[in-house]
Design a protein around this motif. Structure first.
Motif, PDB file in Angstrom:
ATOM      1  N   LYS A 150      43.847  -5.199  13.363  1.00 61.56           N
ATOM      2  CA  LYS A 150      43.117  -6.469  13.472  1.00 61.56           C
ATOM      3  C   LYS A 150      41.622  -6.212  13.527  1.00 61.56           C
ATOM      4  O   LYS A 150      40.819  -6.944  12.962  1.00 61.56           O
ATOM      5  N   LEU A 151      41.246  -5.125  14.221  1.00 58.86           N
ATOM      6  CA  LEU A 151      39.827  -4.794  14.346  1.00 58.86           C
ATOM      7  C   LEU A 151      39.236  -4.505  12.972  1.00 58.86           C
ATOM      8  O   LEU A 151      38.092  -4.852  12.682  1.00 58.86           O
ATOM      9  N   CYS A 152      40.026  -3.867  12.096  1.00 58.15           N
ATOM     10  CA  CYS A 152      39.525  -3.539  10.762  1.00 58.15           C
ATOM     11  C   CYS A 152      39.231  -4.792   9.960  1.00 58.15           C
ATOM     12  O   CYS A 152      38.352  -4.796   9.096  1.00 58.15           O
ATOM     13  N   GLU A 153      39.982  -5.877  10.237  1.00 56.22           N
ATOM     14  CA  GLU A 153      39.731  -7.099   9.481  1.00 56.22           C
ATOM     15  C   GLU A 153      38.440  -7.783   9.923  1.00 56.22           C
ATOM     16  O   GLU A 153      37.916  -8.639   9.230  1.00 56.22           O
ATOM     17  N   LYS A 154      37.952  -7.391  11.111  1.00 56.09           N
ATOM     18  CA  LYS A 154      36.744  -8.050  11.606  1.00 56.09           C
ATOM     19  C   LYS A 154      35.476  -7.281  11.283  1.00 56.09           C
ATOM     20  O   LYS A 154      34.382  -7.757  11.561  1.00 56.09           O
ATOM     21  N   ASN A 155      35.597  -6.081  10.747  1.00 52.46           N
ATOM     22  CA  ASN A 155      34.423  -5.288  10.427  1.00 52.46           C
ATOM     23  C   ASN A 155      34.352  -5.050   8.938  1.00 52.46           C
ATOM     24  O   ASN A 155      35.337  -5.178   8.232  1.00 52.46           O
ATOM     25  N   THR A 156      33.186  -4.649   8.451  1.00 47.48           N
ATOM     26  CA  THR A 156      33.027  -4.438   7.015  1.00 47.48           C
ATOM     27  C   THR A 156      33.804  -3.203   6.578  1.00 47.48           C
ATOM     28  O   THR A 156      34.203  -2.371   7.386  1.00 47.48           O
ATOM     29  N   PHE A 157      33.976  -3.100   5.261  1.00 42.26           N
ATOM     30  CA  PHE A 157      34.713  -1.971   4.697  1.00 42.26           C
ATOM     31  C   PHE A 157      34.114  -0.636   5.134  1.00 42.26           C
ATOM     32  O   PHE A 157      34.821   0.300   5.465  1.00 42.26           O
ATOM     33  N   TYR A 158      32.809  -0.545   5.158  1.00 42.45           N
ATOM     34  CA  TYR A 158      32.191   0.741   5.470  1.00 42.45           C
ATOM     35  C   TYR A 158      32.273   1.067   6.946  1.00 42.45           C
ATOM     36  O   TYR A 158      32.474   2.211   7.336  1.00 42.45           O
ATOM     37  N   ARG A 159      32.131   0.054   7.794  1.00 47.42           N
ATOM     38  CA  ARG A 159      32.237   0.338   9.221  1.00 47.42           C
ATOM     39  C   ARG A 159      33.644   0.783   9.570  1.00 47.42           C
ATOM     40  O   ARG A 159      33.848   1.567  10.490  1.00 47.42           O
ATOM     41  N   ASP A 160      34.600   0.275   8.806  1.00 48.85           N
ATOM     42  CA  ASP A 160      35.982   0.632   9.100  1.00 48.85           C
ATOM     43  C   ASP A 160      36.245   2.111   8.900  1.00 48.85           C
ATOM     44  O   ASP A 160      37.181   2.650   9.486  1.00 48.85           O
ATOM     45  N   ILE A 161      35.428   2.777   8.068  1.00 47.88           N
ATOM     46  CA  ILE A 161      35.637   4.216   7.891  1.00 47.88           C
ATOM     47  C   ILE A 161      35.522   4.910   9.242  1.00 47.88           C
ATOM     48  O   ILE A 161      36.292   5.814   9.567  1.00 47.88           O
ATOM     49  N   PHE A 162      34.563   4.453  10.063  1.00 52.47           N
ATOM     50  CA  PHE A 162      34.367   5.109  11.350  1.00 52.47           C
ATOM     51  C   PHE A 162      35.415   4.696  12.370  1.00 52.47           C
ATOM     52  O   PHE A 162      35.811   5.476  13.215  1.00 52.47           O
ATOM     53  N   VAL A 219      35.665   9.874  40.172  1.00 52.30           N
ATOM     54  CA  VAL A 219      36.172   9.567  38.837  1.00 52.30           C
ATOM     55  C   VAL A 219      35.134   9.940  37.800  1.00 52.30           C
ATOM     56  O   VAL A 219      33.954   9.655  37.959  1.00 52.30           O
ATOM     57  N   LEU A 220      35.611  10.596  36.759  1.00 52.84           N
ATOM     58  CA  LEU A 220      34.738  11.006  35.668  1.00 52.84           C
ATOM     59  C   LEU A 220      35.192  10.257  34.421  1.00 52.84           C
ATOM     60  O   LEU A 220      36.347  10.333  34.055  1.00 52.84           O
ATOM     61  N   ALA A 221      34.283   9.531  33.785  1.00 55.17           N
ATOM     62  CA  ALA A 221      34.644   8.828  32.551  1.00 55.17           C
ATOM     63  C   ALA A 221      34.144   9.653  31.384  1.00 55.17           C
ATOM     64  O   ALA A 221      32.946   9.854  31.219  1.00 55.17           O
ATOM     65  N   VAL A 222      35.069  10.152  30.581  1.00 56.50           N
ATOM     66  CA  VAL A 222      34.697  11.066  29.504  1.00 56.50           C
ATOM     67  C   VAL A 222      34.779  10.363  28.157  1.00 56.50           C
ATOM     68  O   VAL A 222      35.818   9.829  27.806  1.00 56.50           O
ATOM     69  N   GLY A 223      33.697  10.354  27.420  1.00 54.54           N
ATOM     70  CA  GLY A 223      33.736   9.819  26.075  1.00 54.54           C
ATOM     71  C   GLY A 223      33.225   8.388  26.002  1.00 54.54           C
ATOM     72  O   GLY A 223      33.223   7.644  26.976  1.00 54.54           O
ATOM     73  N   ALA A 224      32.818   8.010  24.792  1.00 56.24           N
ATOM     74  CA  ALA A 224      32.235   6.680  24.608  1.00 56.24           C
ATOM     75  C   ALA A 224      33.233   5.574  24.929  1.00 56.24           C
ATOM     76  O   ALA A 224      32.857   4.512  25.428  1.00 56.24           O
ATOM     77  N   CYS A 225      34.507   5.823  24.617  1.00 52.55           N
ATOM     78  CA  CYS A 225      35.503   4.778  24.869  1.00 52.55           C
ATOM     79  C   CYS A 225      35.696   4.531  26.354  1.00 52.55           C
ATOM     80  O   CYS A 225      35.896   3.402  26.781  1.00 52.55           O
ATOM     81  N   ALA A 226      35.642   5.584  27.167  1.00 51.41           N
ATOM     82  CA  ALA A 226      35.846   5.394  28.592  1.00 51.41           C
ATOM     83  C   ALA A 226      34.639   4.711  29.222  1.00 51.41           C
ATOM     84  O   ALA A 226      34.753   4.051  30.245  1.00 51.41           O
ATOM     85  N   ILE A 227      33.478   4.844  28.609  1.00 49.74           N
ATOM     86  CA  ILE A 227      32.278   4.252  29.194  1.00 49.74           C
ATOM     87  C   ILE A 227      32.280   2.739  29.014  1.00 49.74           C
ATOM     88  O   ILE A 227      32.054   1.993  29.950  1.00 49.74           O
ATOM     89  N   ASP A 228      32.521   2.277  27.771  1.00 49.00           N
ATOM     90  CA  ASP A 228      32.504   0.816  27.604  1.00 49.00           C
ATOM     91  C   ASP A 228      33.439   0.330  26.512  1.00 49.00           C
ATOM     92  O   ASP A 228      33.280  -0.757  25.994  1.00 49.00           O
ATOM     93  N   GLY A 229      34.395   1.157  26.139  1.00 52.06           N
ATOM     94  CA  GLY A 229      35.317   0.716  25.104  1.00 52.06           C
ATOM     95  C   GLY A 229      35.017   1.313  23.742  1.00 52.06           C
ATOM     96  O   GLY A 229      35.859   1.270  22.865  1.00 52.06           O
ATOM     97  N   GLY A 230      33.818   1.846  23.558  1.00 55.52           N
ATOM     98  CA  GLY A 230      33.504   2.528  22.305  1.00 55.52           C
ATOM     99  C   GLY A 230      33.632   1.606  21.098  1.00 55.52           C
ATOM    100  O   GLY A 230      33.248   0.435  21.139  1.00 55.52           O
ATOM    101  N   VAL A 231      34.227   2.109  20.027  1.00 49.25           N
ATOM    102  CA  VAL A 231      34.387   1.298  18.820  1.00 49.25           C
ATOM    103  C   VAL A 231      35.439   0.219  19.013  1.00 49.25           C
ATOM    104  O   VAL A 231      35.534  -0.709  18.225  1.00 49.25           O
TER     105      VAL A 231
END
Lengths: 155, 149, 403
Positions: free
Chosen positions: C59-71, A90-102
């Motif tokens: 919901k995630l956007c409501e938990k982070n600041t305005f600027y972090r939400d851009i990302f 299994v290959l996990a590609v991208g930050a999200c696949a590694i630990d959920g990312g943002v």
């Protein structure tokens, strides 16, 4: 999945020379998916490594997973992994696949492929470039040849 | 029917008027008038005179109400106007407009599942469609401020 | 159980589209996107379930600041990340009452137009593959790499640009980069003209796409279709022309519409938009204003957001994308962020389009609405007459199920 893989001299010849990839998206933004798709186009020439996209899960050798694993997709992922024939990696590609990312703190995200299936290699990036993805596949193949990676769930 | 006439039609129902940045005319109406507005828009201008762009619900917990916005784009001028109504937070119910404007399906189903606004008359509303099943079973609406997610 | 004579049920699973935020469907057993009921080869009914990825972004956007939400917000969709970030940032600018300078506006438009080019080329390549024209798929993807290179020169990354910030953009370009991007666009132009010709003259494409999935003006507006599917039916809507945000009031362009309303018209509208975007890109590069640094000082950005709300629209690749941002003035996080992506309207409201066409037309119609490319999954065909259930690749469905 916390033990170190034992260096077993298992013959993974079929995988070494022509690994067939199966791509699965568990809730990604598609950034990683288009880079995986791009990695299979002529500019990056994956066929020199024998890398191809497999037509079905039953013929797949390497499962390429993208996306922060959403709770519904987690069941499908597990089922897909169980359907793959051994040896499988299994290959996990991208930050999200590694630990959920943002998305790691969201209420509908499990957070990382390795919470569902054992992962053989991680490719970081958001998204990783197609060259990085191919590099990851090649490094995985090298590690398989040297016997440093074990295929879990097979015996 | 040009834009000014359409606006006058909507204004007839408005309790209050305002402006939503940037430059969108905002009309606050009673919940029971929402369906009447769409009925008269379809009747007077036809389907070719507008399209429903978005339905948005916001949980105003401190004021004990839920605000529901309908964003309509008037054609062919392509001017966006906003129809806003307030529903009681304990039991937010409004008449569905899905038989008049079929395009409302997407927005109504989403607002029901994430916020709990009941659109009476919409046969496609379902819980657990958008929210994970475990939360739906506990009767949690994720976008409510007190949902705990 | 089925009131009409149904002999086949086809389940098309999709785990992703760019709809991600709101709607998603952790439905009953499997996230099925389209459930097609067919009598023999003819489609009698379609249920569109939203099998999308619900990541709980609002919901995630409501938990982070305005600027972090851009990302966070630009990762709603990797293909449309520039337009998502742009729409959100402009909503913040409305609340804060900040205006970027002209150079920043021009650069923003350039990054959005480059994204439009690459996305339209991608969906056209996918469409070519669906009708069986694999070579064309590979050729378009190869030319698309040029656009990815141009994006990298401009913003620093191929996909997730993270180029937008309140008050401007995050990096400037110099003359060397300008010339490189110009060169790429000039090299791309004859290639795109060639592809337009292929789509207009190739027999396979014409036979598979013309008169498939036809919708008229009234269907498009009453079902809230946006973007190329609406423009291909004659509805002249384009947020760039109506809202004239950023630099669209200064840059000349045409809104492309067609009247046929079928899948072919939808793809041709996209190719015409690519030509328009190339012209816009060249205009921007030749007329880039010199009125100052487009990069704002990030340390001087306002920390406190006043109470207010804004509703911004942007013309994303797939259609009109809208953002509603509300700030209550009491915290550094937004009170509400509502994202309505164009695919939400186009895909969810599209169930009526498939009825009456054959099973092999279903992938063509779905692709012409521009869902996300990861829909190239395996499809389950349940044959009620024979009592079989088999899984075939999505592409195979379009060739009539034959290998």
């Amino acid at each position: 999945m916390s033990q170190k893989p034992q260096t077993k001299k298992v013959d993974y010849r079929l995988v070494k020379y022509s690994p067939w990839l199966v791509h699965f998206n568990t809730g990604a933004c598609n950034g990683c998916d288009i880079e995986v798709l791009a990695a299979l186009t002529p500019l990056y020439d994956p066929e020199r490594f024998g890398v191809k996209l497999s037509p079905s899960i039953r013929h797949g050798d390497i499962l390429v997973v993208t996306g922060a694993v959403t709770k519904k997709a987690a069941d499908r992922l597990k089922r897909l992994y169980d359907q793959m024939p051994c040896p499988k990696f299994v290959l996990a590609v991208g930050a999200c696949a590694i630990d959920g990312g943002v998305f790691s703190k969201s209420y509908s995200v499990v957070g990382g492929v390795d919470r569902v299936v054992p992962v053989s290699a991680y490719i970081p990036g958001c998204p990783p470039r197609p060259e990085a993805i191919l590099d990851g596949v090649v490094k995985l193949l090298e590690a398989i040849k040297k016997g440093e990676v074990e295929s879990y769930g097979c015996d | 029917m040009d834009a000014t006439e359409k606006l006058r039609l909507v204004e007839g129902f408005a309790l209050e008027k305002g402006v939503l940045k940037p430059n969108r005319k905002l009309f606050i109406v009673k919940p029971e008038d929402v369906r009447k507005i769409f009925e008269s828009l379809v009747e007077k201008t036809g389907y070719e005179g507008f399209y429903l762009s978005t339905i948005t619900g916001t949980d105003l917990k401190d004021e004990n109400k839920v605000s529901l916005d309908y964003y309509i784009v008037l054609l062919p001028e392509e001017e966006t106007i906003v129809i806003r109504t307030y529903l009681p937070r304990e039991n937010p119910v409004v008449e569905s407009i899905i038989d008049i404007v079929p395009g409302a399906l997407a927005g109504e189903c989403e607002t029901y599942d994430l916020l709990g606004v009941l659109f009476r008359g919409n046969p496609f509303l379902k819980r657990g469609f958008f929210t994970p099943t475990e939360l739906a079973e506990k009767n949690v609406y994720p976008l409510r401020k007190d949902s705990g997610v | 159980m089925y009131d009409m004579s149904v002999t086949k049920i086809v389940e098309i699973p999709v785990v992703t589209t760019e709809v991600p935020i709101g709607p998603q469907h952790p439905a009953l057993h499997e996230p099925v996107m389209l459930k097609v009921y067919a009598d023999g080869e003819e489609v009698v009914r379609v249920d569109v379930n939203t099998g999308y990825n619900h990541r709980g972004i609002e919901k995630l956007c409501e938990k982070n600041t305005f600027y972090r939400d851009i990302f966070i917000v630009s990762r709603v969709c990797g293909i449309c990340n520039a337009v998502h970030a742009n729409c959100y940032v402009r909503a913040l600018e409305q609340i804060l009452d900040v205006t970027p300078n002209r150079r920043a506006k021009f650069l923003r438009v350039l990054s959005m137009e480059l994204e439009r080019i690459h996305s339209h080329m991608l969906i056209n390549a996918v469409m070519a593959e669906i009708v069986g024209f694999e070579t064309l798929f590979m050729q378009i993807m190869l030319d698309r790499e040029k656009v990815m290179k141009a994006k990298e020169i401009l913003t620093g990354n191929r996909v997730s640009a993270d180029f937008m910030i309140v008050g401007g953009v995050r990096r400037d370009i110099d003359d060397v980069k300008k010339e490189k991007i110009k060169e790429i666009l000039l090299k791309l132009k004859p290639r795109v003209e060639y592809y337009v010709k292929v789509f207009e003259e190739d027999e396979t494409i014409l036979k598979r796409l013309i008169d498939v999935g036809k919708i008229n003006y009234r269907d498009a507006t009453s079902h809230s279709f946006v973007g190329p599917p609406a423009r291909a039916s004659g509805v002249r809507i384009d947020s760039r022309a109506s809202d004239k945000y950023d630099a669209y009031d200064e840059i000349p362009f045409n809104v492309v519409t067609r009247n046929e309303g079928d899948s072919w018209a939808r793809m041709m509208v996209r190719w015409s938009e690519v030509m328009e975007s190339i012209e816009m890109g060249l205009y921007i590069l030749s007329n880039l204003p010199l009125d100052g640094n487009p990069v704002p000082d990030e340390r001087r950005l306002p920390r406190k957001f006043p109470p207010g709300e804004a509703f911004t629209r942007v013309e994303a690749q797939r259609g009109e994308l809208t953002y509603y941002v509300m700030s209550d003035g009491k915290s550094q996080n937004p009170y509400r962020v509502k994202i309505r992506t164009p695919s939400f309207n186009n895909i969810v409201n599209s169930a009526f389009m498939y009825v009456g066409y054959s099973l092999a037309d279903v992938p063509v119609i779905l692709t012409s609405l521009d869902p996300c490319i990861s829909c190239m999954e395996r499809v389950t065909v349940i044959d009620l007459e024979k009592g079989t259930r088999e899984r075939i690749p999505f592409k195979q469905l379009s060739s009539g199920g034959k290998r």
